[in-house]
Enzyme design. Structure first.
Site, PDB file in Angstrom:
ATOM      1  N   ALA A 192      11.891  -4.954  24.066  1.00  0.00           N
ATOM      2  CA  ALA A 192      11.244  -5.311  25.332  1.00  0.00           C
ATOM      3  C   ALA A 192      10.500  -6.634  25.242  1.00  0.00           C
ATOM      4  O   ALA A 192       9.982  -6.992  24.185  1.00  0.00           O
ATOM      5  CB  ALA A 192      10.269  -4.211  25.722  1.00  0.00           C
ATOM      6  N   CYS A 248       4.455   4.329  10.839  1.00  0.00           N
ATOM      7  CA  CYS A 248       3.737   5.470  10.255  1.00  0.00           C
ATOM      8  C   CYS A 248       4.672   6.637   9.955  1.00  0.00           C
ATOM      9  O   CYS A 248       4.703   7.140   8.834  1.00  0.00           O
ATOM     10  CB  CYS A 248       2.624   5.897  11.204  1.00  0.00           C
ATOM     11  SG  CYS A 248       1.661   7.273  10.570  1.00  0.00           S
ATOM     12  N   VAL A 295       1.414  -7.361   0.135  1.00  0.00           N
ATOM     13  CA  VAL A 295       0.287  -8.297   0.250  1.00  0.00           C
ATOM     14  C   VAL A 295      -0.269  -8.349   1.674  1.00  0.00           C
ATOM     15  O   VAL A 295      -0.919  -9.304   2.058  1.00  0.00           O
ATOM     16  CB  VAL A 295       0.692  -9.719  -0.223  1.00  0.00           C
ATOM     17  CG1 VAL A 295       1.007  -9.728  -1.710  1.00  0.00           C
ATOM     18  CG2 VAL A 295       1.860 -10.266   0.582  1.00  0.00           C
ATOM     19  N   GLY A 302       7.996   6.897  16.553  1.00  0.00           N
ATOM     20  CA  GLY A 302       7.002   7.184  15.512  1.00  0.00           C
ATOM     21  C   GLY A 302       6.568   5.942  14.747  1.00  0.00           C
ATOM     22  O   GLY A 302       5.607   5.996  13.986  1.00  0.00           O
ATOM     23  N   ALA A 321      -3.365   4.356  11.671  1.00  0.00           N
ATOM     24  CA  ALA A 321      -2.666   5.082  12.729  1.00  0.00           C
ATOM     25  C   ALA A 321      -3.661   5.778  13.666  1.00  0.00           C
ATOM     26  O   ALA A 321      -3.477   5.764  14.889  1.00  0.00           O
ATOM     27  CB  ALA A 321      -1.716   6.102  12.110  1.00  0.00           C
ATOM     28  N   HIS A 350     -18.646  29.006   0.273  1.00  0.00           N
ATOM     29  CA  HIS A 350     -18.483  28.948  -1.181  1.00  0.00           C
ATOM     30  C   HIS A 350     -17.278  29.793  -1.570  1.00  0.00           C
ATOM     31  O   HIS A 350     -17.084  30.856  -1.002  1.00  0.00           O
ATOM     32  CB  HIS A 350     -19.733  29.482  -1.860  1.00  0.00           C
ATOM     33  CG  HIS A 350     -19.661  29.462  -3.360  1.00  0.00           C
ATOM     34  ND1 HIS A 350     -19.745  28.290  -4.083  1.00  0.00           N
ATOM     35  CD2 HIS A 350     -19.485  30.459  -4.258  1.00  0.00           C
ATOM     36  CE1 HIS A 350     -19.634  28.563  -5.373  1.00  0.00           C
ATOM     37  NE2 HIS A 350     -19.469  29.874  -5.509  1.00  0.00           N
ATOM     38  N   LYS A 402      12.204  -0.185  20.039  1.00  0.00           N
ATOM     39  CA  LYS A 402      13.450  -0.847  19.620  1.00  0.00           C
ATOM     40  C   LYS A 402      14.067  -0.195  18.384  1.00  0.00           C
ATOM     41  O   LYS A 402      15.235  -0.401  18.083  1.00  0.00           O
ATOM     42  CB  LYS A 402      13.231  -2.339  19.411  1.00  0.00           C
ATOM     43  CG  LYS A 402      12.355  -2.692  18.246  1.00  0.00           C
ATOM     44  CD  LYS A 402      12.290  -4.199  18.097  1.00  0.00           C
ATOM     45  CE  LYS A 402      11.216  -4.532  17.113  1.00  0.00           C
ATOM     46  NZ  LYS A 402      11.349  -5.581  16.255  1.00  0.00           N
TER      47      LYS A 402
HETATM   48  P1  NAD Z   1      -3.790  -4.873   1.709  1.00  0.00           P
HETATM   49  O1  NAD Z   1      -4.378  -5.915   2.550  1.00  0.00           O
HETATM   50  O2  NAD Z   1      -4.428  -3.525   1.634  1.00  0.00           O
HETATM   51  O3  NAD Z   1      -3.672  -5.400   0.194  1.00  0.00           O
HETATM   52  C1  NAD Z   1      -2.991  -6.566  -0.159  1.00  0.00           C
HETATM   53  C2  NAD Z   1      -3.469  -6.998  -1.534  1.00  0.00           C
HETATM   54  O4  NAD Z   1      -2.603  -8.029  -2.003  1.00  0.00           O
HETATM   55  C3  NAD Z   1      -4.861  -7.566  -1.542  1.00  0.00           C
HETATM   56  O5  NAD Z   1      -5.622  -6.901  -2.525  1.00  0.00           O
HETATM   57  C4  NAD Z   1      -4.647  -9.049  -1.885  1.00  0.00           C
HETATM   58  O6  NAD Z   1      -5.701  -9.599  -2.633  1.00  0.00           O
HETATM   59  C5  NAD Z   1      -3.365  -9.017  -2.688  1.00  0.00           C
HETATM   60  N1  NAD Z   1      -2.579 -10.261  -2.696  1.00  0.00           N
HETATM   61  C6  NAD Z   1      -2.311 -11.059  -1.638  1.00  0.00           C
HETATM   62  N2  NAD Z   1      -1.530 -12.095  -2.015  1.00  0.00           N
HETATM   63  C7  NAD Z   1      -1.263 -11.943  -3.349  1.00  0.00           C
HETATM   64  C8  NAD Z   1      -0.516 -12.688  -4.325  1.00  0.00           C
HETATM   65  N3  NAD Z   1       0.161 -13.775  -3.996  1.00  0.00           N
HETATM   66  N4  NAD Z   1      -0.483 -12.234  -5.598  1.00  0.00           N
HETATM   67  C9  NAD Z   1      -1.165 -11.108  -5.935  1.00  0.00           C
HETATM   68  N5  NAD Z   1      -1.883 -10.375  -5.059  1.00  0.00           N
HETATM   69  C10 NAD Z   1      -1.938 -10.771  -3.775  1.00  0.00           C
HETATM   70  O7  NAD Z   1      -2.259  -4.771   2.191  1.00  0.00           O
HETATM   71  P2  NAD Z   1      -1.158  -3.659   1.945  1.00  0.00           P
HETATM   72  O8  NAD Z   1      -1.466  -2.841   0.759  1.00  0.00           O
HETATM   73  O9  NAD Z   1       0.131  -4.398   2.012  1.00  0.00           O
HETATM   74  O10 NAD Z   1      -1.295  -2.733   3.229  1.00  0.00           O
HETATM   75  C11 NAD Z   1      -1.012  -3.274   4.528  1.00  0.00           C
HETATM   76  C12 NAD Z   1      -1.879  -2.640   5.582  1.00  0.00           C
HETATM   77  O11 NAD Z   1      -1.515  -1.291   5.804  1.00  0.00           O
HETATM   78  C13 NAD Z   1      -3.344  -2.667   5.210  1.00  0.00           C
HETATM   79  O12 NAD Z   1      -4.082  -3.137   6.287  1.00  0.00           O
HETATM   80  C14 NAD Z   1      -3.654  -1.230   4.930  1.00  0.00           C
HETATM   81  O13 NAD Z   1      -4.981  -0.908   5.311  1.00  0.00           O
HETATM   82  C15 NAD Z   1      -2.636  -0.470   5.772  1.00  0.00           C
HETATM   83  N6  NAD Z   1      -2.305   0.798   5.106  1.00  0.00           N
HETATM   84  C16 NAD Z   1      -3.180   1.818   5.192  1.00  0.00           C
HETATM   85  C17 NAD Z   1      -2.931   2.985   4.510  1.00  0.00           C
HETATM   86  C18 NAD Z   1      -3.904   4.118   4.584  1.00  0.00           C
HETATM   87  O14 NAD Z   1      -4.797   4.050   5.409  1.00  0.00           O
HETATM   88  N7  NAD Z   1      -3.797   5.140   3.732  1.00  0.00           N
HETATM   89  C19 NAD Z   1      -1.795   3.108   3.718  1.00  0.00           C
HETATM   90  C20 NAD Z   1      -0.928   2.035   3.633  1.00  0.00           C
HETATM   91  C21 NAD Z   1      -1.204   0.872   4.334  1.00  0.00           C
END
Ligand code: NAD
Length: 478
Positions: free
Chosen positions: A118, A45, A275, A42, A325, A454, A38
């Site tokens: 969809a 990500c 969050v 990609g 991803a 190395h 939609k």
């Molecule tokens: P996250 O779940 O990694 O972190 C959210 C954080 O917000 C937690 O530490 C939580 O305790 C905190 N939190 C929640 N409510 C709050 C509040 N009211 N006040 C203060 N803190 C609060 O979520 P994200 O960083 O939004 O990422 C989303 C998803 O995307 C995750 O599942 C992450 O693994 C994925 N992601 C992965 C990558 C990577 O693999 N490099 C990069 C970006 C995102």
């Protein structure tokens, strides 16, 4: 309304790293395939997640190195400044190249693409509302794959307006840069983007609800990142709940926190709320079909990625965590193989995770605290990058490699690798060797006896493995 109803072997809903990979694999397996998206090819990500954030991270790291490290190396850079517009232009160019490339790959492999929203009419029929308001009906003789991903969670007291209260989507497109940014959530997004903006000169505050940022990780892995971010003057407020905000006379925002029962405020120009994400299942018609969801709203699947409704598959974030991803792509391949009549199941032992903080953190397998909580008899080997010649030569000596091995075998003399964790330079690339090791049931010796070239950062993985059995060469074994 289109009169023609087209029939396919399989229809994929969602063109992210799960959906487009599934469509490519289905087409490679000679399945007539339609993939519907939609928004942009990609998914999150490529458009505003992994790829754009990594481009910004690279630019931020470059800026910091030019400011802080170049002089030490004898490279004189008289002034460093950031042109936010040019940065966006460069980043958008990468995104465009990749998203166009994805569409080209899907098409080139023989699958059809359709832009639109969809929904499942039944377990074999999809109705798509195209951007010009047309309704297209498509049928699948074999399967429908749902790969609709996740979307950002909104806090009721921080309603997104896309300008001052923003998500990661807007946060990768900021131009001009704000003077101050408060990030709610010290998870992966908060720490990755907090690192970026602090290096680009923004005053960053990270507000985290838990006692620690990146709370699910072994905290020794997080310590070098904290050190680095604190050096970049990031202000961390932990044990803090973001309650709401007020707009000040000058247009700035005053964020109100509850820090262990005590009120506290932070003045800022923009609030990035990070969050967590939630699954995109609403409006797909899943309830009517009787598709089982878990209590967080993910589609429950078996090991072939099939839901409880035969022929309806789910892959990627929408089928549950971890939200990565590469996990989505892997599940897309599995579903495609199964639909094409091949034997495939979700049976990986190792799902690596890569966090693009500075230094980077990458993990595969059990954390030390998890292994210990399970009561496993483990040996832990650690090798610091400070002892690596290559790390010194690239001025990236913070961090370490940690290898965790479990005592196994009849006489308990063998050590099987059950976890590898790296915080340091190129950690996200180095982890693939460890993932292969876990997949292949490697023992400590398999990594330790493998000749590593190395001078490379990879030698640190070998040294950490050897350290677990007291045989490291470039550190003293204790
Ligand atoms: P996250 O779940 O990694 O972190 C959210 C954080 O917000 C937690 O530490 C939580 O305790 C905190 N939190 C929640 N409510 C709050 C509040 N009211 N006040 C203060 N803190 C609060 O979520 P994200 O960083 O939004 O990422 C989303 C998803 O995307 C995750 O599942 C992450 O693994 C994925 N992601 C992965 C990558 C990577 O693999 N490099 C990069 C970006 C995102």
């Amino acid at each position: 309304m289109s009169s023609e109803i087209k029939t396919y072997d399989a229809i994929v809903i969602g063109g992210g790293p799960g959906g487009y990979v599934a469509a490519i694999r289905l087409a490679q397996l000679k399945q007539k395939t339609l993939v519907v998206e939609k928004d942009s090819w990609g998914g999150v990500c490529l458009n505003w997640g992994c790829i754009p954030s990594k481009a910004l991270i690279a630019a931020a790291n470059f800026t910091e190195k030019a400011r802080e490290n170049a002089g030490t190396m004898g490279v004189i850079i008289s002034s460093v400044s950031v042109d936010a517009g040019k940065l966006q232009e460069w980043k958008n160019g990468i995104v465009k190249k990749l998203t166009t490339g994805v569409a080209g790959l899907v098409k080139g492999n023989g699958a059809e693409l359709l832009k639109g929203n969809a929904r499942l009419v039944d377990a074999r029929t999809v109705e798509v509302e195209t951007p010009d308001g047309q309704k297209v009906i498509a049928r699948a003789t074999k399967a429908i794959i749902v790969s609709t991903g996740t979307s950002v969670v909104e806090l009721p007291t921080f309603k997104y307006d896309g300008k001052k209260i923003i998500t990661a989507k807007e946060a990768v497109s900021l131009n001009p840069l704000p003077r101050r940014m408060t990030i709610i959530g010290g998870g992966i997004i908060g720490m990755e983007l907090g690192g970026v903006y602090s290096k680009l000169g923004v005053e960053v505050t990270v507000v985290e609800f838990m006692p620690n940022v990146l709370a699910s990780m072994d905290q020794d892995l997080v310590a070098p990142v904290l050190k680095h971010m604190k050096h970049a003057k990031v202000n961390f407020i932990t044990n803090a709940k973001a309650m709401g905000y007020e707009t000040l006379a000058d247009g700035a925002l005053r964020v109100k926190l509850d820090v262990q029962g005590q009120p506290q405020t932070v003045d800022t120009d923009v609030v990035l709320v990070a969050v967590g994400f939630k699954p995109n299942t609403a409006g797909l018609g899943l309830e009517k079909l009787g598709v089982t969801l878990d209590k967080r709203g993910h589609i429950v699947t078996d090991d072939t990625m099939q839901s409880n409704v035969p022929g309806v598959y789910a892959i990627g974030d929408v089928s549950g965590g971890p939200y990565l991803a590469h996990k989505a792509s892997k599940e897309g391949e599995i579903a495609a193989e199964v639909i094409a009549g091949h034997k495939a199941v979700r049976d990986w032992r190792a799902m690596p995770a890569a966090t693009f903080t500075h230094p980077e953190i990458a993990s595969v397998g059990l954390y030390e605290f998890e292994a210990k909580a399970k009561g496993l008899d483990v040996k832990v080997g650690k090798f610091p990058f400070a002892a690596s010649g290559r790390a010194m030569a690239v001025m990236e000596t913070d961090g370490f490699v940690k290898v965790i091995a479990e005592k196994v075998g009849p006489d308990h003399k063998d050590y099987k690798v059950i976890g590898v964790h790296i915080v340091g330079p190129n950690a996200t690339d180095l982890i693939s060797e460890a993932a292969l090791g876990l997949e292949m049931d490697a023992f400590i010796e398999d990594i330790g006896l493998t000749v590593h070239p190395h001078p490379t950062l990879g030698e640190s993985v070998m040294e950490a493995a050897k350290a677990a059995i007291g045989e490291a060469v470039h550190i003293l074994n204790r």
